[in-house]
Design a protein around this motif. Structure first.
Motif, PDB file in Angstrom:
ATOM      1  N   ASN A 108       0.820  -1.208   0.000  1.00  0.00           N
ATOM      2  CA  ASN A 108       0.000   0.000   0.000  1.00  0.00           C
ATOM      3  C   ASN A 108       0.854   1.257   0.000  1.00  0.00           C
ATOM      4  OD1 ASN A 108      -2.875  -1.060   0.423  1.00  0.00           O
ATOM      5  ND2 ASN A 108      -1.781  -2.074   2.087  1.00  0.00           N
ATOM      6  N   SER A 109       0.236   2.359  -0.413  1.00  0.00           N
ATOM      7  CA  SER A 109       0.883   3.674  -0.360  1.00  0.00           C
ATOM      8  C   SER A 109       0.190   4.543   0.678  1.00  0.00           C
ATOM      9  CB  SER A 109       0.797   4.379  -1.721  1.00  0.00           C
ATOM     10  OG  SER A 109       1.513   3.682  -2.708  1.00  0.00           O
ATOM     11  N   VAL A 110       0.980   5.343   1.369  1.00  0.00           N
ATOM     12  CA  VAL A 110       0.462   6.325   2.319  1.00  0.00           C
ATOM     13  C   VAL A 110       0.845   7.703   1.807  1.00  0.00           C
ATOM     14  CG1 VAL A 110       0.717   7.253   4.650  1.00  0.00           C
ATOM     15  CG2 VAL A 110       0.464   4.789   4.309  1.00  0.00           C
ATOM     16  N   LEU A 111      -0.134   8.616   1.757  1.00  0.00           N
ATOM     17  CA  LEU A 111       0.065   9.946   1.169  1.00  0.00           C
ATOM     18  C   LEU A 111      -0.035  11.019   2.245  1.00  0.00           C
ATOM     19  CD1 LEU A 111      -0.794   8.030  -1.172  1.00  0.00           C
ATOM     20  CD2 LEU A 111      -1.961   9.975  -2.201  1.00  0.00           C
ATOM     21  N   PRO A 112       1.093  11.414   2.858  1.00  0.00           N
ATOM     22  CA  PRO A 112       1.060  12.457   3.884  1.00  0.00           C
ATOM     23  C   PRO A 112       0.856  13.843   3.262  1.00  0.00           C
ATOM     24  CG  PRO A 112       3.054  11.107   4.024  1.00  0.00           C
ATOM     25  CD  PRO A 112       2.431  10.862   2.693  1.00  0.00           C
ATOM     26  N   GLY A 113       0.361  14.750   4.091  1.00  0.00           N
ATOM     27  CA  GLY A 113       0.328  16.154   3.713  1.00  0.00           C
ATOM     28  C   GLY A 113       1.536  16.860   4.293  1.00  0.00           C
ATOM     29  N   VAL A 114       1.407  18.151   4.550  1.00  0.00           N
ATOM     30  CA  VAL A 114       2.524  18.923   5.115  1.00  0.00           C
ATOM     31  C   VAL A 114       2.772  18.446   6.543  1.00  0.00           C
ATOM     32  CG1 VAL A 114       3.427  21.203   5.629  1.00  0.00           C
ATOM     33  CG2 VAL A 114       1.886  20.883   3.681  1.00  0.00           C
ATOM     34  N   THR A 115       3.970  17.942   6.789  1.00  0.00           N
ATOM     35  CA  THR A 115       4.292  17.340   8.077  1.00  0.00           C
ATOM     36  C   THR A 115       5.547  17.985   8.664  1.00  0.00           C
ATOM     37  OG1 THR A 115       3.390  15.232   7.281  1.00  0.00           O
ATOM     38  CG2 THR A 115       4.760  15.160   9.253  1.00  0.00           C
ATOM     39  N   ASP A 116       5.454  18.395   9.913  1.00  0.00           N
ATOM     40  CA  ASP A 116       6.593  19.007  10.590  1.00  0.00           C
ATOM     41  C   ASP A 116       7.619  17.933  10.906  1.00  0.00           C
ATOM     42  OD1 ASP A 116       8.422  20.294  12.181  1.00  0.00           O
ATOM     43  OD2 ASP A 116       6.952  21.172  13.546  1.00  0.00           O
TER      44      ASP A 116
ATOM     45  N   SER B 265      12.554  20.140  10.392  1.00  0.00           N
ATOM     46  CA  SER B 265      13.413  21.026   9.606  1.00  0.00           C
ATOM     47  C   SER B 265      13.267  22.472  10.085  1.00  0.00           C
ATOM     48  CB  SER B 265      13.043  20.947   8.126  1.00  0.00           C
ATOM     49  OG  SER B 265      13.303  19.661   7.612  1.00  0.00           O
ATOM     50  N   PRO B 266      14.345  23.269   9.991  1.00  0.00           N
ATOM     51  CA  PRO B 266      14.308  24.659  10.451  1.00  0.00           C
ATOM     52  C   PRO B 266      13.193  25.482   9.818  1.00  0.00           C
ATOM     53  CG  PRO B 266      16.568  23.994  10.032  1.00  0.00           C
ATOM     54  CD  PRO B 266      15.697  22.875   9.539  1.00  0.00           C
ATOM     55  N   VAL B 267      12.805  25.148   8.592  1.00  0.00           N
ATOM     56  CA  VAL B 267      11.778  25.925   7.901  1.00  0.00           C
ATOM     57  C   VAL B 267      10.471  25.933   8.685  1.00  0.00           C
ATOM     58  CG1 VAL B 267      10.958  23.984   6.508  1.00  0.00           C
ATOM     59  CG2 VAL B 267      10.678  26.303   5.665  1.00  0.00           C
ATOM     60  N   PHE B 268      10.217  24.868   9.436  1.00  0.00           N
ATOM     61  CA  PHE B 268       8.962  24.780  10.186  1.00  0.00           C
ATOM     62  C   PHE B 268       8.991  25.612  11.476  1.00  0.00           C
ATOM     63  CE2 PHE B 268       8.700  20.859   7.625  1.00  0.00           C
ATOM     64  CZ  PHE B 268       7.456  21.090   7.037  1.00  0.00           C
TER      65      PHE B 268
ATOM     66  N   GLU C 273       5.410  32.568  10.352  1.00  0.00           N
ATOM     67  CA  GLU C 273       4.568  32.946   9.215  1.00  0.00           C
ATOM     68  C   GLU C 273       4.373  31.781   8.251  1.00  0.00           C
ATOM     69  OE1 GLU C 273       7.288  34.466  10.158  1.00  0.00           O
ATOM     70  OE2 GLU C 273       6.617  36.411  10.979  1.00  0.00           O
ATOM     71  N   LEU C 274       5.444  31.023   8.023  1.00  0.00           N
ATOM     72  CA  LEU C 274       5.357  29.892   7.107  1.00  0.00           C
ATOM     73  C   LEU C 274       4.535  28.757   7.723  1.00  0.00           C
ATOM     74  CD1 LEU C 274       6.145  28.776   4.394  1.00  0.00           C
ATOM     75  CD2 LEU C 274       8.254  27.900   5.404  1.00  0.00           C
ATOM     76  N   ARG C 275       4.698  28.537   9.031  1.00  0.00           N
ATOM     77  CA  ARG C 275       3.892  27.517   9.709  1.00  0.00           C
ATOM     78  C   ARG C 275       2.407  27.812   9.541  1.00  0.00           C
ATOM     79  NH1 ARG C 275       5.994  23.884  13.367  1.00  0.00           N
ATOM     80  NH2 ARG C 275       3.927  23.704  14.320  1.00  0.00           N
ATOM     81  N   GLU C 276       2.056  29.064   9.731  1.00  0.00           N
ATOM     82  CA  GLU C 276       0.650  29.462   9.604  1.00  0.00           C
ATOM     83  C   GLU C 276       0.152  29.240   8.180  1.00  0.00           C
ATOM     84  OE1 GLU C 276      -3.136  30.772  10.273  1.00  0.00           O
ATOM     85  OE2 GLU C 276      -1.579  30.203  11.718  1.00  0.00           O
ATOM     86  N   GLN C 277       0.968  29.598   7.212  1.00  0.00           N
ATOM     87  CA  GLN C 277       0.583  29.425   5.812  1.00  0.00           C
ATOM     88  C   GLN C 277       0.397  27.949   5.471  1.00  0.00           C
ATOM     89  OE1 GLN C 277       3.367  31.164   3.053  1.00  0.00           O
ATOM     90  NE2 GLN C 277       2.432  30.186   1.277  1.00  0.00           N
ATOM     91  N   LEU C 278       1.348  27.123   5.865  1.00  0.00           N
ATOM     92  CA  LEU C 278       1.285  25.698   5.543  1.00  0.00           C
ATOM     93  C   LEU C 278       0.163  24.992   6.307  1.00  0.00           C
ATOM     94  CD1 LEU C 278       5.094  24.852   5.487  1.00  0.00           C
ATOM     95  CD2 LEU C 278       3.564  25.131   3.528  1.00  0.00           C
ATOM     96  N   SER C 279      -0.177  25.505   7.471  1.00  0.00           N
ATOM     97  CA  SER C 279      -1.253  24.906   8.269  1.00  0.00           C
ATOM     98  C   SER C 279      -2.594  24.977   7.559  1.00  0.00           C
ATOM     99  CB  SER C 279      -1.365  25.607   9.629  1.00  0.00           C
ATOM    100  OG  SER C 279      -0.211  25.397  10.409  1.00  0.00           O
ATOM    101  N   GLN C 280      -2.743  25.929   6.673  1.00  0.00           N
ATOM    102  CA  GLN C 280      -4.020  26.132   5.994  1.00  0.00           C
ATOM    103  C   GLN C 280      -4.340  25.014   4.998  1.00  0.00           C
ATOM    104  OE1 GLN C 280      -5.955  28.578   7.303  1.00  0.00           O
ATOM    105  NE2 GLN C 280      -4.145  28.697   8.620  1.00  0.00           N
ATOM    106  N   PHE C 281      -3.343  24.202   4.650  1.00  0.00           N
ATOM    107  CA  PHE C 281      -3.591  23.122   3.700  1.00  0.00           C
ATOM    108  C   PHE C 281      -4.408  21.997   4.313  1.00  0.00           C
ATOM    109  CE2 PHE C 281       0.152  25.116   1.701  1.00  0.00           C
ATOM    110  CZ  PHE C 281      -0.328  25.244   0.405  1.00  0.00           C
TER     111      PHE C 281
ATOM    112  N   ARG D 249      -3.820  22.827  10.958  1.00  0.00           N
ATOM    113  CA  ARG D 249      -2.567  22.638  11.692  1.00  0.00           C
ATOM    114  C   ARG D 249      -1.648  21.759  10.861  1.00  0.00           C
ATOM    115  NH1 ARG D 249      -1.516  17.660  13.836  1.00  0.00           N
ATOM    116  NH2 ARG D 249      -3.259  16.242  14.328  1.00  0.00           N
ATOM    117  N   LEU D 250      -0.358  21.826  11.169  1.00  0.00           N
ATOM    118  CA  LEU D 250       0.597  20.934  10.528  1.00  0.00           C
ATOM    119  C   LEU D 250       0.467  19.530  11.110  1.00  0.00           C
ATOM    120  CD1 LEU D 250       3.833  23.134  10.561  1.00  0.00           C
ATOM    121  CD2 LEU D 250       2.289  22.741   8.638  1.00  0.00           C
ATOM    122  N   ALA D 251       0.710  18.541  10.289  1.00  0.00           N
ATOM    123  CA  ALA D 251       0.749  17.174  10.804  1.00  0.00           C
ATOM    124  C   ALA D 251       2.020  16.979  11.612  1.00  0.00           C
ATOM    125  CB  ALA D 251       0.702  16.177   9.654  1.00  0.00           C
TER     126      ALA D 251
END
Length: 254
Positions: free
Chosen positions: A187-195, A198-201, A205-213, A218-220
């Motif tokens: 099987n395949s598992v398809l994650p979304g944006v996951t913390d 990495s420093p980017v998280f 401001e970027l956390r808030e933007q990515l959380s909207q997906f 919230r981020l996974a």
């Protein structure tokens, strides 16, 4: 006694993020886990230490996937580690998690080297890891490939990454049919944006933007995805194979 007591597992790319959380989750259910890393042996050893602190069993195995000799190196370490600890080189659970992460390059700027590296790590390596593992996996074994929710949406800057992962999902589909007579699920598992740490998280401001997906806004966390992978490795998932399972937290609901 955990649900995976007596089982063995290999999780590629398990020195951090989803891979680390998956290795920990499998070990908590009783599996002996081979923690794979490409370069950061110290981080992989930290995963092992977290597992052992929790009462589980694990060992590290190093190999840079997507390079010449990678499969031979990986399985030499894996088979030696399994045999040393169990007396036999049997692999019940394989999780292909290691990936060449996208740099977010727009199509006009993608280089041949970048393209080849993505497919070498994200598509070719999993294929040949499974191929080699088939001699070790008993009937009723489990294979889980970690893809991405990006295969379901159009994101031009992620085109090559999504293409390589889309091919991985096709790999899952066809191997599922091929291995069904042996009771091996794929099987395949398809994650979304996951913390993944990495420093980017750490940029608010970027956390808030990515959380909207996510529908949950919230981020996974890695454990959100790992729990699904662990489930697919258990007997409860016997009747699930050839599936691409969305684990984006409702990221495709609009």
């Amino acid at each position: 006694m955990g649900k995976l007591s007596g089982k063995t597992a290999l999780v590629t790319g398990s020195s951090r993020g989803i891979g680390r959380a998956t290795a920990i989750g499998l070990a908590r259910e009783g599996a002996l886990v081979a923690v794979h890393y490409a370069h950061n042996e110290q981080a992989a050893q930290e995963t092992v230490e977290l597992i052992e602190k929790d009462g589980g069993q694990a060992f590290t195995v190093g190999a840079e996937l997507g390079t010449p000799g990678d499969i031979d190196q990986l399985f030499a370490g894996l088979e030696a580690g399994l045999t040393e600890r169990t007396g036999r080189a049997t692999l019940d659970i394989l999780v292909n998690n290691a990936a060449e992460v996208s740099r977010g390059t727009v199509p006009e700027e993608v280089t041949a080297e970048e393209f080849d590296k993505a497919f070498a790590v994200n598509t070719k390596a999993p294929f040949f890891v499974i191929q080699r593992a088939l001699g070790l996996i008993p009937d009723g074994g489990r294979v889980v490939n970690i893809s991405t929710g990006l295969t379901r949406v159009a994101t031009p800057s992620q085109a090559v990454y999504a293409m390589s992962k889309g091919a991985l999902e096709q790999l899952s589909l066809h191997f599922a049919r091929h291995l069904a007579p042996r009771g091996i699920t794929v099987n395949s598992v398809l994650p979304g944006v996951t913390d993944n740490g990495s420093p980017v998280f750490q940029i608010p401001e970027l956390r808030e933007q990515l959380s909207q997906f996510s529908a949950y806004k919230r981020l996974a966390e890695p454990r959100d995805v790992a729990g699904v992978v662990v489930f697919l490795a258990t007997e409860e998932a016997d009747w699930i194979t050839g599936v691409s399972l969305d684990v984006t937290g409702g990221g495709l609901l609009g």
